[in-house]
Design a protein around this motif. Structure first.
Motif, mmCIF file in Angstrom:
data_model
loop_
_atom_site.group_PDB
_atom_site.id
_atom_site.type_symbol
_atom_site.label_atom_id
_atom_site.label_comp_id
_atom_site.label_asym_id
_atom_site.label_seq_id
_atom_site.Cartn_x
_atom_site.Cartn_y
_atom_site.Cartn_z
ATOM 1 N N PHE A 241 -8.985 11.791 -5.865
ATOM 2 C CA PHE A 241 -8.748 11.019 -4.649
ATOM 3 C C PHE A 241 -7.714 11.743 -3.797
ATOM 4 O O PHE A 241 -6.636 12.099 -4.285
ATOM 5 N N ALA A 242 -8.026 11.907 -2.546
ATOM 6 C CA ALA A 242 -7.129 12.659 -1.666
ATOM 7 C C ALA A 242 -6.022 11.801 -1.077
ATOM 8 O O ALA A 242 -4.967 12.322 -0.701
ATOM 9 N N ASP A 243 -6.211 10.488 -0.999
ATOM 10 C CA ASP A 243 -5.261 9.651 -0.262
ATOM 11 C C ASP A 243 -5.173 8.274 -0.898
ATOM 12 O O ASP A 243 -5.868 7.342 -0.491
ATOM 13 N N VAL A 244 -4.313 8.139 -1.904
ATOM 14 C CA VAL A 244 -4.131 6.879 -2.613
ATOM 15 C C VAL A 244 -2.667 6.455 -2.521
ATOM 16 O O VAL A 244 -1.765 7.274 -2.686
ATOM 17 N N SER A 245 -2.471 5.166 -2.259
ATOM 18 C CA SER A 245 -1.115 4.621 -2.226
ATOM 19 C C SER A 245 -0.775 4.063 -3.608
ATOM 20 O O SER A 245 -1.404 3.109 -4.067
ATOM 21 N N VAL A 246 0.206 4.688 -4.259
ATOM 22 C CA VAL A 246 0.603 4.290 -5.605
ATOM 23 C C VAL A 246 1.800 3.346 -5.505
ATOM 24 O O VAL A 246 2.765 3.634 -4.793
ATOM 25 N N ILE A 247 1.719 2.217 -6.222
ATOM 26 C CA ILE A 247 2.743 1.172 -6.140
ATOM 27 C C ILE A 247 3.380 0.985 -7.516
ATOM 28 O O ILE A 247 2.677 0.663 -8.487
ATOM 29 N N PHE A 248 4.705 1.197 -7.596
ATOM 30 C CA PHE A 248 5.447 0.893 -8.813
ATOM 31 C C PHE A 248 6.315 -0.329 -8.563
ATOM 32 O O PHE A 248 7.049 -0.384 -7.571
ATOM 33 N N VAL A 249 6.222 -1.300 -9.459
ATOM 34 C CA VAL A 249 7.052 -2.507 -9.394
ATOM 35 C C VAL A 249 7.861 -2.583 -10.682
ATOM 36 O O VAL A 249 7.303 -2.446 -11.773
ATOM 37 N N ASP A 250 9.179 -2.797 -10.541
ATOM 38 C CA ASP A 250 10.040 -2.840 -11.724
ATOM 39 C C ASP A 250 10.950 -4.053 -11.627
ATOM 40 O O ASP A 250 11.391 -4.437 -10.532
ATOM 41 N N ILE A 251 11.222 -4.681 -12.774
ATOM 42 C CA ILE A 251 12.122 -5.829 -12.812
ATOM 43 C C ILE A 251 13.558 -5.332 -12.835
ATOM 44 O O ILE A 251 13.935 -4.496 -13.674
ATOM 45 N N VAL A 252 14.373 -5.849 -11.925
ATOM 46 C CA VAL A 252 15.775 -5.439 -11.820
ATOM 47 C C VAL A 252 16.578 -6.040 -12.976
ATOM 48 O O VAL A 252 16.462 -7.229 -13.278
ATOM 49 N N CYS A 285 -6.425 -6.871 -2.194
ATOM 50 C CA CYS A 285 -7.377 -5.806 -2.541
ATOM 51 C C CYS A 285 -6.686 -4.580 -3.109
ATOM 52 O O CYS A 285 -7.001 -3.441 -2.761
ATOM 53 N N VAL A 286 -5.705 -4.837 -3.969
ATOM 54 C CA VAL A 286 -4.992 -3.772 -4.665
ATOM 55 C C VAL A 286 -5.512 -3.722 -6.097
ATOM 56 O O VAL A 286 -5.806 -4.754 -6.706
ATOM 57 N N GLU A 287 -5.634 -2.528 -6.637
ATOM 58 C CA GLU A 287 -6.145 -2.360 -8.005
ATOM 59 C C GLU A 287 -5.002 -2.241 -9.002
ATOM 60 O O GLU A 287 -4.197 -1.311 -8.923
ATOM 61 N N LYS A 288 -4.934 -3.189 -9.908
ATOM 62 C CA LYS A 288 -3.955 -3.077 -10.991
ATOM 63 C C LYS A 288 -4.387 -1.961 -11.933
ATOM 64 O O LYS A 288 -5.546 -1.889 -12.339
ATOM 65 N N VAL A 289 -3.445 -1.092 -12.273
ATOM 66 C CA VAL A 289 -3.745 -0.009 -13.208
ATOM 67 C C VAL A 289 -3.306 -0.399 -14.610
ATOM 68 O O VAL A 289 -4.099 -0.413 -15.548
ATOM 69 N N LYS A 290 -2.026 -0.776 -14.750
ATOM 70 C CA LYS A 290 -1.520 -1.164 -16.069
ATOM 71 C C LYS A 290 -0.095 -1.670 -15.945
ATOM 72 O O LYS A 290 0.541 -1.555 -14.885
ATOM 73 N N THR A 291 0.408 -2.231 -17.032
ATOM 74 C CA THR A 291 1.822 -2.555 -17.133
ATOM 75 C C THR A 291 2.448 -1.572 -18.115
ATOM 76 O O THR A 291 1.828 -1.182 -19.107
ATOM 77 N N GLY A 302 -7.929 3.280 -4.624
ATOM 78 C CA GLY A 302 -8.605 3.823 -5.802
ATOM 79 C C GLY A 302 -9.965 3.191 -5.985
ATOM 80 O O GLY A 302 -10.565 2.663 -5.043
ATOM 81 N N HIS A 303 -10.449 3.175 -7.238
ATOM 82 C CA HIS A 303 -11.794 2.668 -7.510
ATOM 83 C C HIS A 303 -11.943 1.179 -7.242
ATOM 84 O O HIS A 303 -12.950 0.735 -6.710
ATOM 85 N N GLY A 304 -10.980 0.388 -7.664
ATOM 86 C CA GLY A 304 -11.152 -1.053 -7.604
ATOM 87 C C GLY A 304 -10.671 -1.690 -6.316
ATOM 88 O O GLY A 304 -10.613 -2.901 -6.206
ATOM 89 N N SER A 305 -10.286 -0.895 -5.321
ATOM 90 C CA SER A 305 -9.711 -1.450 -4.104
ATOM 91 C C SER A 305 -10.768 -1.632 -3.039
ATOM 92 O O SER A 305 -11.401 -0.677 -2.601
ATOM 93 N N GLY A 306 -10.969 -2.870 -2.613
ATOM 94 C CA GLY A 306 -11.901 -3.107 -1.510
ATOM 95 C C GLY A 306 -11.292 -2.661 -0.201
ATOM 96 O O GLY A 306 -11.957 -2.152 0.685
ATOM 97 N N ASP A 307 -9.958 -2.888 -0.042
ATOM 98 C CA ASP A 307 -9.217 -2.390 1.112
ATOM 99 C C ASP A 307 -8.378 -1.237 0.595
ATOM 100 O O ASP A 307 -8.193 -1.071 -0.591
ATOM 101 N N SER A 308 -7.874 -0.398 1.461
ATOM 102 C CA SER A 308 -7.092 0.736 0.988
ATOM 103 C C SER A 308 -6.032 1.095 2.009
ATOM 104 O O SER A 308 -6.044 0.624 3.132
ATOM 105 N N GLY A 309 -5.078 1.944 1.607
ATOM 106 C CA GLY A 309 -4.084 2.452 2.534
ATOM 107 C C GLY A 309 -2.712 1.869 2.314
ATOM 108 O O GLY A 309 -2.498 0.936 1.540
ATOM 109 N N ALA A 310 -1.765 2.427 3.064
ATOM 110 C CA ALA A 310 -0.359 2.070 2.920
ATOM 111 C C ALA A 310 -0.084 0.629 3.323
ATOM 112 O O ALA A 310 0.700 -0.073 2.671
ATOM 113 N N SER A 311 -0.702 0.159 4.396
ATOM 114 C CA SER A 311 -0.454 -1.214 4.858
ATOM 115 C C SER A 311 -0.838 -2.229 3.791
ATOM 116 O O SER A 311 -0.140 -3.228 3.573
ATOM 117 N N CYS A 312 -1.960 -1.972 3.127
ATOM 118 C CA CYS A 312 -2.432 -2.859 2.059
ATOM 119 C C CYS A 312 -1.403 -2.898 0.929
ATOM 120 O O CYS A 312 -1.086 -3.971 0.405
#
Length: 419
Positions: A241-252, A285-291, A302-312
């Protein structure tokens, strides 16, 4: 017959299941029904051609009228099998075979009139013709033993009336009736056994389909649908994939929370937070990868995203932070998350054969993780690539230069959270 077994004969307790079985079985048996009709018509036509060589003209005419009527009924039955009405309403078999009985009796009388030529008495011919009819009916009645029994009971009643009024000895009547009921008993057994086996097979297949659907659902919960299809075909799954927005979420401050909460309460809190993340991911429309421990990894584009991009990806982060805030107010647990997002190229695929999951790799994943580390509690930090992908829709703070471990100096932006 119950949903899970066959305690009661004839039908399923569940009306929807019964109707589904009827439609399925009658649809499956249509070729056999048409074949029976064709064989019967061919037999009648053969006799129509054969009889003039042996029967007098009046006898031929009488036989041909009865045979012609029966051919018409058989032809109508053949045509009816092409209709939805025939498939959905098994009681139509009672009508079909009741009508068939009329030309069958006419054939009986026509042939009985030629007893001197055929050597078969009227009583003998009755057994032959009615025996043929009930054996034919044992296969022709489809998906309803009860209807067959209703029709058979009516036929036996009429035959008894015929015997009682006949000028024959009691011994002759008893033997004649016994011979006929032998045909009928055999026909009933055939119809019952076919229906019993068909119901068991259909019920087993339905249970198998239900289990298959559960497996499919579970598979699609961990893998995108197109990936699951490729794995079924034995394909190696590796994508770029040439253009995927990767999201990391962490508990403070997760370590402090782990000390403050009991293990059971801690696991419950993690489960509730990740369920909120799943809810926000589905909404945006964000694809969960894993915890990963107390971290949640997702992608947009990515594969499971109906919408895509940074705004999403940013909308997902804002929604999740809001949901976590409400959760903290409700539970009185001082919990916050921070979110880091980076857009860039990644490689995705499935590795191994056990505990399958579609994962992503590449520097983009590492950079997103590092950016999450410098996000403020309850805030979202993004890379420059995310900023340029979403600055027309999202408000950002002024850029900052940050040094990320293993990455170097990069320009980051912070999302101005909506009120």
């Amino acid at each position: 017959m119950t949903k899970g077994g066959s305690a009661v004969p004839f039908r399923f307790d569940d009306k929807e299941a019964e109707q589904a079985y009827v439609v399925h079985e009658r649809t499956q048996r249509i070729p056999a029904t048409r074949f029976l009709c064709a064989i019967a018509v061919a037999t009648l036509i053969t006799y129509i051609g054969f009889n003039p060589m042996h029967f007098p003209r009046d006898g031929v005419i009488e036989y041909n009228i009865a045979a012609g009527l029966m051919i018409a009924v058989l032809g109508a039955t053949f045509a009816a099998t092409y209709t939805r009405f025939y498939v959905e309403r098994p009681w139509v078999d009672i009508i079909i075979f009741s009508v068939l009985a009329v030309p069958m009796v006419m054939l009986l009388e026509a042939l009985a009139a030629q007893a001197d030529i055929t050597g078969i008495s009227r009583f003998g011919m009755a057994i032959v013709q009615l025996g043929i009819l009930v054996v034919f009916a044992s296969v022709g009645f489809v998906a309803s033993l009860r209807n067959f029994l209703i029709w058979a009971a009516a036929l036996v009643t009429l035959y008894l009336i015929f015997l009682l009024e006949a000028d024959r000895s009691i011994v002759s009547k008893v033997y004649t009736f016994t011979n006929f009921t032998t045909f009928l008993t055999f026909a009933t057994f055939v119809n019952w056994d076919i229906d019993r086996r068909a119901r068991k097979t259909w019920e087993a297949n339905r249970a198998l389909e239900a289990e298959r659907a559960k497996v499919e659902e579970m598979l699609h919960n961990v893998l995108p649908q197109d990936v699951a299809e490729r794995l079924r075909k034995g394909e190696a799954v590796a994508d770029s994939f040439a253009d995927v927005s990767v999201i990391f979420v962490d508990i403070v401050g997760f370590s402090q929370l782990a000390k403050a909460l009991s293990p059971g309460r801690l696991v419950k809190m993690l489960n509730e937070i990740f369920l909120l993340a799943d809810e926000a991911a589905e909404k945006h429309c964000v694809e969960k990868v894993k915890t990963i421990g107390d971290a949640y990894l997702a992608v947009a584009g990515g594969h499971g995203s109906g919408d895509s991009g940074a705004s999403c990806a940013i909308r997902f982060g804002c929604e999740l932070i809001d949901l976590i805030g409400r959760y903290a107010d409700r539970t009185k647990i001082d919990v916050q998350v921070r979110v880091g997002i980076h857009t860039g190229p990644v490689v995705g695929g499935v590795i191994g054969q056990q505990r399958l999951a579609y994962d992503y790799w590449g520097d983009t994943m590492n950079i997103a993780s590092r950016i999450e580390g410098i996000a403020h509690p309850g805030g979202i930090a993004v890379s420059e690539s995310v900023y340029y992908g979403a600055n027309e829709e999202v408000d950002f703070s002024e850029p900052e230069l940050a040094t990320l471990k293993g990455v170097g100096e990069v320009k980051i932006y912070r999302v101005i959270m909506p009120e």
